[in-house]
Enzyme design. Sequence first.
Site, PDB file in Angstrom:
ATOM      1  CG  HIS A   1      -2.154  -0.809   1.082  1.00 43.93           C
ATOM      2  ND1 HIS A   1      -2.128  -2.174   0.943  1.00 43.93           N
ATOM      3  CD2 HIS A   1      -3.471  -0.450   1.063  1.00 43.93           C
ATOM      4  CE1 HIS A   1      -3.370  -2.634   0.851  1.00 43.93           C
ATOM      5  NE2 HIS A   1      -4.202  -1.603   0.914  1.00 43.93           N
TER       6      HIS A   1
ATOM      7  CG  HIS B   1       2.299  -3.376   6.482  1.00 45.10           C
ATOM      8  ND1 HIS B   1       3.120  -4.317   5.893  1.00 45.10           N
ATOM      9  CD2 HIS B   1       1.321  -3.126   5.573  1.00 45.10           C
ATOM     10  CE1 HIS B   1       2.650  -4.628   4.694  1.00 45.10           C
ATOM     11  NE2 HIS B   1       1.563  -3.925   4.479  1.00 45.10           N
TER      12      HIS B   1
END
Length: 233
Positions: free
Chosen positions: A148, A197
């Site tokens: 992303h 993450h």
Amino acid sequence: MKNAANALLNRVEFPVLLAGLVIAAGLWGLVELMEVARAATPHAFDTEILLAFRQPGQPGVPIGPLWLEGAMRDITSLGSSAVLVLITAATIVYFLLIRRPTTALLIFVAVAGGQVLSSLLKVGIDRPRPELVSHLVSETSLSFPSGHAMLSAVTYLTLGSLASRFLNGQTTKIYVLSLAVLTTLLVGISRVYLGVHWPSDVLAGWCAGFAWAMLCWLAARLLQRRKVVNDDA
């Protein structure tokens, strides 16, 4: 020697010099963060930052009011594959309609190349998602680097730099590029907030994404100077 250096600096335009510095810094940062990702145990700053986005002693509860979690999910979708593919496809079609096929091709190469690079890095590092806190969205792919964060940088910076070429006024150009950078940063922060993450994953995504976007920009500029690109890309 000093005169030669000054002459070289005078010949190099500031945007080109800045792009070169971004590429160098991005590659250096990526290499350093790869070492962090390969470590047997998470780095202290990874765990500390990840836990900072959770209530003390409650790794399943994010900080902030209830609406913030929903807002972060909305922001993170700006870096999803579906949204980025839609934006990229719409832009490519637009340039094809106005008869600028080379510009459309350059956008495709930049974004598609970024996707390939992201996938190769994920497979090469093979880092699992963090389990220190609960995931507020479902993810199944590998963790390093953040796709992303990386693809947001590639897509929004590429489109932002392209848009700035057609805008009048330095202030307007700075605004568009700043908006592209801000969107990229918010997407990356949302990935850490949602717990999917490690912070080093996001930093690596930014490093790789910024470096790749600037490299593509320099390539497009070189092709235009050599008149390989003749449709004002």
